[in-house]
Design a protein around this motif. Structure first.
Motif, PDB file in Angstrom:
ATOM      1  N   TYR A  97     -34.224  67.318 106.777  1.00 52.74           N
ATOM      2  CA  TYR A  97     -34.839  67.868 107.991  1.00 52.74           C
ATOM      3  C   TYR A  97     -33.933  67.764 109.210  1.00 52.74           C
ATOM      4  O   TYR A  97     -34.031  68.557 110.142  1.00 52.74           O
ATOM      5  N   GLY A  98     -33.028  66.763 109.247  1.00 48.57           N
ATOM      6  CA  GLY A  98     -32.236  66.526 110.452  1.00 48.57           C
ATOM      7  C   GLY A  98     -30.752  66.447 110.199  1.00 48.57           C
ATOM      8  O   GLY A  98     -30.017  65.816 110.971  1.00 48.57           O
ATOM      9  N   THR A  99     -30.272  67.110 109.156  1.00 44.12           N
ATOM     10  CA  THR A  99     -28.856  67.016 108.808  1.00 44.12           C
ATOM     11  C   THR A  99     -27.959  67.442 109.961  1.00 44.12           C
ATOM     12  O   THR A  99     -27.022  66.735 110.346  1.00 44.12           O
ATOM     13  N   VAL A 100     -28.240  68.592 110.528  1.00 39.58           N
ATOM     14  CA  VAL A 100     -27.404  69.102 111.620  1.00 39.58           C
ATOM     15  C   VAL A 100     -27.503  68.189 112.831  1.00 39.58           C
ATOM     16  O   VAL A 100     -26.486  67.868 113.469  1.00 39.58           O
ATOM     17  N   GLY A 151     -22.550  62.278 101.638  1.00 45.96           N
ATOM     18  CA  GLY A 151     -23.670  63.160 101.336  1.00 45.96           C
ATOM     19  C   GLY A 151     -23.712  64.298 102.338  1.00 45.96           C
ATOM     20  O   GLY A 151     -22.709  64.633 102.971  1.00 45.96           O
ATOM     21  N   ARG A 152     -24.891  64.880 102.517  1.00 44.69           N
ATOM     22  CA  ARG A 152     -25.004  66.042 103.410  1.00 44.69           C
ATOM     23  C   ARG A 152     -24.490  65.738 104.815  1.00 44.69           C
ATOM     24  O   ARG A 152     -23.681  66.475 105.374  1.00 44.69           O
ATOM     25  N   TRP A 283     -31.748  61.931 114.781  1.00 45.21           N
ATOM     26  CA  TRP A 283     -32.472  62.859 113.909  1.00 45.21           C
ATOM     27  C   TRP A 283     -33.223  63.942 114.682  1.00 45.21           C
ATOM     28  O   TRP A 283     -33.614  64.953 114.113  1.00 45.21           O
ATOM     29  N   TYR A 284     -33.432  63.721 115.987  1.00 46.31           N
ATOM     30  CA  TYR A 284     -34.459  64.458 116.714  1.00 46.31           C
ATOM     31  C   TYR A 284     -33.990  65.770 117.322  1.00 46.31           C
ATOM     32  O   TYR A 284     -32.962  65.852 117.994  1.00 46.31           O
ATOM     33  N   SER A 285     -34.762  66.798 117.072  1.00 49.27           N
ATOM     34  CA  SER A 285     -34.867  68.003 117.886  1.00 49.27           C
ATOM     35  C   SER A 285     -36.322  68.419 117.763  1.00 49.27           C
ATOM     36  O   SER A 285     -37.043  67.939 116.881  1.00 49.27           O
ATOM     37  N   GLU A 287     -37.419  71.095 116.618  1.00 49.73           N
ATOM     38  CA  GLU A 287     -37.570  71.756 115.317  1.00 49.73           C
ATOM     39  C   GLU A 287     -37.528  70.750 114.170  1.00 49.73           C
ATOM     40  O   GLU A 287     -38.289  70.867 113.192  1.00 49.73           O
ATOM     41  N   SER A 288     -36.644  69.757 114.262  1.00 51.98           N
ATOM     42  CA  SER A 288     -36.540  68.798 113.163  1.00 51.98           C
ATOM     43  C   SER A 288     -37.796  67.940 113.060  1.00 51.98           C
ATOM     44  O   SER A 288     -38.219  67.579 111.958  1.00 51.98           O
ATOM     45  N   GLU A 289     -38.418  67.616 114.196  1.00 45.97           N
ATOM     46  CA  GLU A 289     -39.652  66.828 114.133  1.00 45.97           C
ATOM     47  C   GLU A 289     -40.762  67.602 113.429  1.00 45.97           C
ATOM     48  O   GLU A 289     -41.485  67.054 112.590  1.00 45.97           O
ATOM     49  N   VAL A 290     -40.891  68.885 113.749  1.00 51.43           N
ATOM     50  CA  VAL A 290     -41.911  69.704 113.088  1.00 51.43           C
ATOM     51  C   VAL A 290     -41.643  69.774 111.587  1.00 51.43           C
ATOM     52  O   VAL A 290     -42.555  69.611 110.766  1.00 51.43           O
ATOM     53  N   GLU A 291     -40.386  70.008 111.218  1.00 47.59           N
ATOM     54  CA  GLU A 291     -40.047  70.100 109.795  1.00 47.59           C
ATOM     55  C   GLU A 291     -40.309  68.783 109.079  1.00 47.59           C
ATOM     56  O   GLU A 291     -40.828  68.760 107.949  1.00 47.59           O
ATOM     57  N   LEU A 292     -39.950  67.672 109.712  1.00 50.07           N
ATOM     58  CA  LEU A 292     -40.162  66.352 109.128  1.00 50.07           C
ATOM     59  C   LEU A 292     -41.640  66.108 108.858  1.00 50.07           C
ATOM     60  O   LEU A 292     -42.038  65.722 107.744  1.00 50.07           O
ATOM     61  N   ARG A 293     -42.463  66.332 109.840  1.00 54.69           N
ATOM     62  CA  ARG A 293     -43.878  66.020 109.714  1.00 54.69           C
ATOM     63  C   ARG A 293     -44.569  66.958 108.728  1.00 54.69           C
ATOM     64  O   ARG A 293     -45.388  66.520 107.901  1.00 54.69           O
TER      65      ARG A 293
END
Length: 317
Positions: A97-100, A151-152, A283-285, A287-293
């Motif tokens: 979810y937060g690779t980038v 890894g990624r 990890w946070y943006s 978009e990444s928080e929405v994807e994570l949850r």
């Protein structure tokens, strides 16, 4: 299904409630910090979604109905994986979810150390306009970058930062030779620290990696080196890092994660001019928080519908 979110720092859990409710499942919430908290809150639930609360062998033994644990995040060190495996409990994560975001944060921290941005900014705020106050800076083309874990996230960080450095070396005992990136010399961990002027960490926290970066490895680094950790706080011994800053082995350290979060008030590392510490934000943006949850909740939904979640770390039964 009855699904408990043991703990979460996201405020409203409407997103999780919508995902689970659309599939006909009931969402319960708690604020668990200890194993006893989880045991008390998770009686008669089928699955839990967990952020930091411990899912220990004691917890699993006390919750015979529990069949799945879904973690907000990549790492699953809050879960006793062997105990889960022995009890046939599925353990899931959210792997990408937060690779980038994390790779960007690692590169940003590395750049900030190499150019001493925090130091120069502090001097300007103090009314001192003199580039020499920040100390000597070295051209990265004469330095070696060490990447621990490919890894990624580690690979993306390496690919973005590698063009600045003269050499790049890596360590990852689990990556086969066929998948090893071109242009990166493969080294053992001790040799990597001895060769690297800057080391960035991208590996999970396990029994083997707990406290990995301590006095022994830091003493191998060239004087005036840099360390970046955006992975797991328990990988690094803060007191050893502080000592390495004091004796000049490290010119700078950038940490997004710490063994204890938030850290104890007044810890000397937080006030050290060579330390850049951010609040576990890599990890946070939005978009990444929405994807994570969403994905953490979808792990439960897919398992309930098909008997097998998409992103599993331990296979249940």
């Amino acid at each position: 299904m009855r699904v408990l979110v043991t703990d979460a720092e996201y405020g409203s859990l409407d997103l999780e409630a919508d995902v689970l409710g659309a599939a006909g499942h009931e969402l319960l919430t708690a604020r668990c910090r200890t194993a006893a908290d989880v045991i008390g809150a998770a009686q008669d639930v089928d699955a839990v979604i967990v952020q930091y609360a411990p899912i220990s062998a004691e917890v699993l033994a006390a919750l015979p109905r529990l069949r799945l644990v879904s973690r907000y995040g990549v790492g699953v060190d809050v879960v006793d994986l062997e105990a889960a495996r022995a009890r046939g409990v599925w353990v899931c994560n959210v792997p990408d979810y937060g690779t980038v975001e994390v790779a960007l944060h690692a590169v940003a921290m590395l750049s900030a150390l190499l150019r001493n941005l925090a130091g120069h900014g502090r001097h300007v705020r103090e009314g001192r306009w003199d580039y020499r106050l920040g100390g000597p800076l070295r051209r990265p083309g004469g330095l070696t970058l060490g990447v621990v874990g490919l890894g990624r996230i580690g690979r993306m960080t390496m690919e973005r930062a590698a063009p600045w450095f003269g050499d790049v070396v890596g360590h990852d005992p689990y990556l086969p030779d066929a998948a090893w990136p071109d242009g990166v010399e493969r080294l053992g961990l001790e040799d990597l620290f001895a060769r690297s002027h800057a080391v960035t960490l991208h590996l999970p926290l396990t029994a083997e990696t707990q406290g990995l970066v301590g006095p022994d490895l830091l003493a191998r680094m060239p004087a005036g080196s840099y360390l970046v950790n955006t992975a797991r706080g328990g990988l690094v011994q803060p007191d050893a890092v502080l000592q390495a800053l004091e004796d000049g082995r490290l010119a700078g350290v950038a940490l997004d994660v710490l063994p204890e979060e938030p850290p104890p008030a007044g810890h000397a590392l937080l006030g050290h001019p060579g330390a850049l510490v951010t609040p576990h934000v890599a990890w946070y943006s939005q978009e990444s928080e929405v994807e994570l949850r969403r994905t953490a909740a979808e792990n439960v939904v897919v398992w309930a519908r098909t008997g097998r979640p998409v992103h599993w770390v331990v296979e249940g039964r």
